[in-house]
Design an enzyme around this catalytic site. Sequence first.
Site, PDB file in Angstrom:
ATOM      1  N   GLY A 194      -7.098  19.541   5.807  1.00 53.06           N
ATOM      2  CA  GLY A 194      -5.688  19.924   5.820  1.00 53.06           C
ATOM      3  C   GLY A 194      -4.886  19.286   6.933  1.00 53.06           C
ATOM      4  CG  HIS A 230      -9.153  -6.452  -4.086  1.00 53.33           C
ATOM      5  ND1 HIS A 230      -8.622  -7.458  -3.323  1.00 53.33           N
ATOM      6  CD2 HIS A 230      -8.226  -6.179  -5.041  1.00 53.33           C
ATOM      7  CE1 HIS A 230      -7.434  -7.795  -3.786  1.00 53.33           C
ATOM      8  NE2 HIS A 230      -7.156  -7.028  -4.831  1.00 53.33           N
TER       9      HIS A 230
END
Length: 221
Positions: A71, A137
């Site tokens: 959180g 990538h």
Amino acid sequence: MKIYLLGAANPETMRMILAIQRALPNQEFAFLDNDPAKQGTLFHGLPVVGGLDRVAELKGDDVRFVNLITGSTTTRYQTTCRIVEAGGQLGNFIHPSIDLTMTSMGTGNYLQEGVILQAEVSIGDNSSIHMGALIAHESHVGNSVFIAHGVSVSGCCEIGDGTFIGTNASILPRIRIGRWATIGAGAVVTKDVPDYAVVVGNPGKIIKSNPDSFQDGRVFK
């Protein structure tokens, strides 16, 4: 190997444990939680053995610790530093369906089901990526980063230490996001983001800055 998971809160954790144990039947798990009301109870059948104060007692050559707190990247960073300072060795908690071919990462990472890491992605230490996120990538995710579910990080991006990226945000190719930045849910980031900036909207705009409390998110100094 025994793995202690910090944060007995999300039932999805139990599904991940069951998936891992199908592949590694002898893998043992238990929970730590700093909420006294949870200590000494069971979370989906597994014991909550105590809080961070027990790390020094529980540590060992065949023991690893993984932080599930997501959180707040600040809280994640601070609590993991406490584990390391107490002598606990970090481990990775990664859903077995994730293809790690041609990727690299450090330790203390938490990756949920459905995460896609493309070729030559690298991840530092103590980061978490939630379900259905895509890291394309040649992108690099730093230390103590949180990437929420459904996030799309395009190719050749750099995500700085301590960054928090909210649900369904999109990062366009070759973008650099600085340290301890916050990217709001659904934001579309079209240009580089400086350290500590808070970005929201489509296209993403800086609306304020986070406190510059930390220089980086490294848990190993």
